[in-house]
Design a protein around this motif. Structure first.
Motif, PDB file in Angstrom:
ATOM      1  N   ARG A  63     -10.046   3.635 -16.520  1.00 61.22           N
ATOM      2  CA  ARG A  63      -8.824   3.506 -15.717  1.00 61.22           C
ATOM      3  C   ARG A  63      -8.333   2.062 -15.722  1.00 61.22           C
ATOM      4  NH1 ARG A  63      -9.807   6.082 -10.792  1.00 61.22           N
ATOM      5  NH2 ARG A  63      -8.839   7.896 -11.734  1.00 61.22           N
ATOM      6  N   ALA A  64      -9.229   1.105 -15.615  1.00 60.90           N
ATOM      7  CA  ALA A  64      -8.845  -0.305 -15.631  1.00 60.90           C
ATOM      8  C   ALA A  64      -8.129  -0.664 -16.932  1.00 60.90           C
ATOM      9  CB  ALA A  64     -10.081  -1.184 -15.448  1.00 60.90           C
ATOM     10  N   LEU A  65      -8.672  -0.202 -18.053  1.00 64.99           N
ATOM     11  CA  LEU A  65      -8.057  -0.507 -19.348  1.00 64.99           C
ATOM     12  C   LEU A  65      -6.735   0.230 -19.531  1.00 64.99           C
ATOM     13  CD1 LEU A  65     -11.266  -0.482 -21.563  1.00 64.99           C
ATOM     14  CD2 LEU A  65     -10.005  -2.470 -20.703  1.00 64.99           C
ATOM     15  N   ASP A  66      -6.682   1.499 -19.148  1.00 59.16           N
ATOM     16  CA  ASP A  66      -5.441   2.270 -19.269  1.00 59.16           C
ATOM     17  C   ASP A  66      -4.336   1.675 -18.403  1.00 59.16           C
ATOM     18  OD1 ASP A  66      -6.670   4.003 -21.031  1.00 59.16           O
ATOM     19  OD2 ASP A  66      -6.970   5.607 -19.541  1.00 59.16           O
ATOM     20  N   MET A  67      -4.674   1.327 -17.168  1.00 64.14           N
ATOM     21  CA  MET A  67      -3.679   0.743 -16.262  1.00 64.14           C
ATOM     22  C   MET A  67      -3.208  -0.615 -16.783  1.00 64.14           C
ATOM     23  SD  MET A  67      -3.147   2.810 -13.609  1.00 64.14           S
ATOM     24  CE  MET A  67      -2.588   1.817 -12.254  1.00 64.14           C
ATOM     25  N   SER A  68      -4.135  -1.437 -17.247  1.00 65.74           N
ATOM     26  CA  SER A  68      -3.774  -2.758 -17.768  1.00 65.74           C
ATOM     27  C   SER A  68      -2.801  -2.632 -18.931  1.00 65.74           C
ATOM     28  CB  SER A  68      -5.022  -3.508 -18.227  1.00 65.74           C
ATOM     29  OG  SER A  68      -5.861  -3.771 -17.132  1.00 65.74           O
ATOM     30  N   ASP A  69      -3.019  -1.646 -19.783  1.00 64.24           N
ATOM     31  CA  ASP A  69      -2.146  -1.422 -20.922  1.00 64.24           C
ATOM     32  C   ASP A  69      -0.776  -0.926 -20.478  1.00 64.24           C
ATOM     33  OD1 ASP A  69      -1.613  -1.244 -23.769  1.00 64.24           O
ATOM     34  OD2 ASP A  69      -1.773   0.928 -23.531  1.00 64.24           O
ATOM     35  N   ALA A  70      -0.731  -0.055 -19.483  1.00 68.30           N
ATOM     36  CA  ALA A  70       0.517   0.604 -19.089  1.00 68.30           C
ATOM     37  C   ALA A  70       1.384  -0.225 -18.146  1.00 68.30           C
ATOM     38  CB  ALA A  70       0.205   1.948 -18.436  1.00 68.30           C
ATOM     39  N   LEU A  71       0.797  -1.141 -17.397  1.00 77.25           N
ATOM     40  CA  LEU A  71       1.575  -1.923 -16.439  1.00 77.25           C
ATOM     41  C   LEU A  71       2.447  -2.951 -17.148  1.00 77.25           C
ATOM     42  CD1 LEU A  71      -1.137  -2.397 -13.698  1.00 77.25           C
ATOM     43  CD2 LEU A  71       1.022  -1.129 -13.463  1.00 77.25           C
ATOM     44  N   VAL A  87       0.872  -1.169   0.000  1.00 78.48           N
ATOM     45  CA  VAL A  87       0.000   0.000   0.000  1.00 78.48           C
ATOM     46  C   VAL A  87       0.910   1.220   0.000  1.00 78.48           C
ATOM     47  CG1 VAL A  87      -1.802   1.255   1.239  1.00 78.48           C
ATOM     48  CG2 VAL A  87      -1.774  -1.257   1.263  1.00 78.48           C
ATOM     49  N   LEU A  88       0.856   1.963  -1.101  1.00 76.01           N
ATOM     50  CA  LEU A  88       1.699   3.140  -1.258  1.00 76.01           C
ATOM     51  C   LEU A  88       0.841   4.316  -1.695  1.00 76.01           C
ATOM     52  CD1 LEU A  88       4.497   1.426  -3.362  1.00 76.01           C
ATOM     53  CD2 LEU A  88       4.587   1.920  -0.933  1.00 76.01           C
ATOM     54  N   ARG A  89       1.223   5.485  -1.263  1.00 71.59           N
ATOM     55  CA  ARG A  89       0.522   6.696  -1.696  1.00 71.59           C
ATOM     56  C   ARG A  89       1.050   7.120  -3.056  1.00 71.59           C
ATOM     57  NH1 ARG A  89      -1.905   9.981   2.578  1.00 71.59           N
ATOM     58  NH2 ARG A  89      -1.654   8.865   4.513  1.00 71.59           N
ATOM     59  N   PHE A  90       0.162   7.654  -3.876  1.00 76.80           N
ATOM     60  CA  PHE A  90       0.553   8.235  -5.158  1.00 76.80           C
ATOM     61  C   PHE A  90      -0.376   9.397  -5.444  1.00 76.80           C
ATOM     62  CE2 PHE A  90      -2.210   4.608  -5.828  1.00 76.80           C
ATOM     63  CZ  PHE A  90      -3.216   5.108  -6.646  1.00 76.80           C
ATOM     64  N   SER A  91       0.124  10.337  -6.250  1.00 74.56           N
ATOM     65  CA  SER A  91      -0.655  11.556  -6.491  1.00 74.56           C
ATOM     66  C   SER A  91      -1.596  11.429  -7.683  1.00 74.56           C
ATOM     67  CB  SER A  91       0.277  12.749  -6.692  1.00 74.56           C
ATOM     68  OG  SER A  91       1.146  12.502  -7.780  1.00 74.56           O
ATOM     69  N   ASP A  92      -1.247  10.600  -8.661  1.00 72.92           N
ATOM     70  CA  ASP A  92      -2.102  10.434  -9.823  1.00 72.92           C
ATOM     71  C   ASP A  92      -1.815   9.084 -10.481  1.00 72.92           C
ATOM     72  OD1 ASP A  92       0.303  10.822 -11.189  1.00 72.92           O
ATOM     73  OD2 ASP A  92      -0.207  12.828 -11.865  1.00 72.92           O
ATOM     74  N   GLN A  93      -2.573   8.774 -11.515  1.00 74.27           N
ATOM     75  CA  GLN A  93      -2.455   7.486 -12.195  1.00 74.27           C
ATOM     76  C   GLN A  93      -1.057   7.299 -12.794  1.00 74.27           C
ATOM     77  OE1 GLN A  93      -5.888   6.323 -14.527  1.00 74.27           O
ATOM     78  NE2 GLN A  93      -4.548   5.567 -16.141  1.00 74.27           N
ATOM     79  N   ALA A  94      -0.490   8.334 -13.371  1.00 75.42           N
ATOM     80  CA  ALA A  94       0.843   8.244 -13.972  1.00 75.42           C
ATOM     81  C   ALA A  94       1.894   7.870 -12.928  1.00 75.42           C
ATOM     82  CB  ALA A  94       1.209   9.560 -14.654  1.00 75.42           C
ATOM     83  N   GLU A  95       1.799   8.450 -11.746  1.00 78.14           N
ATOM     84  CA  GLU A  95       2.756   8.114 -10.690  1.00 78.14           C
ATOM     85  C   GLU A  95       2.557   6.680 -10.216  1.00 78.14           C
ATOM     86  OE1 GLU A  95       4.572   9.653  -6.444  1.00 78.14           O
ATOM     87  OE2 GLU A  95       2.588  10.362  -7.042  1.00 78.14           O
ATOM     88  N   ALA A  96       1.324   6.236 -10.120  1.00 82.64           N
ATOM     89  CA  ALA A  96       1.053   4.850  -9.719  1.00 82.64           C
ATOM     90  C   ALA A  96       1.683   3.872 -10.715  1.00 82.64           C
ATOM     91  CB  ALA A  96      -0.455   4.617  -9.617  1.00 82.64           C
ATOM     92  N   ILE A  97       1.595   4.181 -11.991  1.00 74.37           N
ATOM     93  CA  ILE A  97       2.196   3.321 -13.017  1.00 74.37           C
ATOM     94  C   ILE A  97       3.714   3.343 -12.900  1.00 74.37           C
ATOM     95  CG2 ILE A  97       2.541   3.087 -15.518  1.00 74.37           C
ATOM     96  CD1 ILE A  97      -0.404   4.162 -15.765  1.00 74.37           C
ATOM     97  N   ARG A  98       4.303   4.518 -12.695  1.00 70.94           N
ATOM     98  CA  ARG A  98       5.762   4.608 -12.525  1.00 70.94           C
ATOM     99  C   ARG A  98       6.227   3.776 -11.333  1.00 70.94           C
ATOM    100  NH1 ARG A  98       4.861   9.856 -13.953  1.00 70.94           N
ATOM    101  NH2 ARG A  98       4.880  10.605 -11.805  1.00 70.94           N
ATOM    102  N   ILE A  99       5.526   3.863 -10.228  1.00 71.02           N
ATOM    103  CA  ILE A  99       5.893   3.100  -9.032  1.00 71.02           C
ATOM    104  C   ILE A  99       5.785   1.601  -9.314  1.00 71.02           C
ATOM    105  CG2 ILE A  99       5.193   2.520  -6.679  1.00 71.02           C
ATOM    106  CD1 ILE A  99       4.272   5.485  -6.406  1.00 71.02           C
ATOM    107  N   ALA A 100       4.686   1.195  -9.910  1.00 70.41           N
ATOM    108  CA  ALA A 100       4.467  -0.231 -10.168  1.00 70.41           C
ATOM    109  C   ALA A 100       5.494  -0.787 -11.150  1.00 70.41           C
ATOM    110  CB  ALA A 100       3.056  -0.455 -10.701  1.00 70.41           C
ATOM    111  N   ASN A 101       5.867  -0.018 -12.159  1.00 72.24           N
ATOM    112  CA  ASN A 101       6.800  -0.497 -13.176  1.00 72.24           C
ATOM    113  C   ASN A 101       8.263  -0.353 -12.768  1.00 72.24           C
ATOM    114  OD1 ASN A 101       4.748  -1.292 -14.875  1.00 72.24           O
ATOM    115  ND2 ASN A 101       4.788   0.578 -16.095  1.00 72.24           N
ATOM    116  N   ASP A 102       8.522   0.283 -11.636  1.00 69.24           N
ATOM    117  CA  ASP A 102       9.894   0.470 -11.156  1.00 69.24           C
ATOM    118  C   ASP A 102      10.372  -0.798 -10.444  1.00 69.24           C
ATOM    119  OD1 ASP A 102      12.340   1.636 -10.587  1.00 69.24           O
ATOM    120  OD2 ASP A 102      11.604   2.611  -8.759  1.00 69.24           O
ATOM    121  N   SER A 103      10.436  -1.869 -11.190  1.00 64.38           N
ATOM    122  CA  SER A 103      10.823  -3.172 -10.655  1.00 64.38           C
ATOM    123  C   SER A 103      11.484  -3.960 -11.779  1.00 64.38           C
ATOM    124  CB  SER A 103       9.580  -3.926 -10.157  1.00 64.38           C
ATOM    125  OG  SER A 103       9.907  -5.259  -9.863  1.00 64.38           O
TER     126      SER A 103
END
Length: 109
Positions: free
Chosen positions: A41-49, A10-26
């Motif tokens: 949002r579900a489709l955009d996140m699925s595509d970006a992750l 569980v991490l804080r993020f300011s927007d969807q773009a930051e959430a994707i950056r955090i998730a992909n930083d692995s």
């Protein structure tokens, strides 16, 4: 080291773009989960992750018909589905023209 879970951070993020950056930083990308009521949002996140499987509002939904495997350092290839057959095949391309300028010496006349 890749962690096999389930694990939820569980991490804080300011927007969807930051959430994707955090998730992909692995270095790994076997699977990811998105929980949202917003279909866009579900489709955009699925595509970006950067993950081989993305579960939206569910967890560990699998089928032998659907390929399963990770991105980055989370494995090579896919299990299940038609993609799994690629490990057992070798592709060859052959180009053949039936228009010949000269007679074929191996054809009986």
């Amino acid at each position: 080291e890749e962690v096999f879970g389930p694990v939820m951070s569980v991490l804080r993020f300011s927007d969807q773009a930051e959430a994707i950056r955090i998730a992909n930083d692995s270095d790994y990308g076997l699977a990811a989960g998105v929980w949202t009521q917003n279909l866009r949002r579900a489709l955009d996140m699925s595509d970006a992750l950067a993950a081989g499987t993305v579960w939206v509002n569910t967890y560990r939904a699998v089928s032998y018909l659907a390929p399963f495997g990770g991105y980055k350092a989370s494995g090579i290839g896919r299990e299940n589905g038609a993609e799994a057959l690629a490990a057992y095949t070798q592709t060859k391309t052959v180009w053949l023209s039936t228009a010949c300028e000269q007679p074929d010496p191996f054809v009986m006349r």
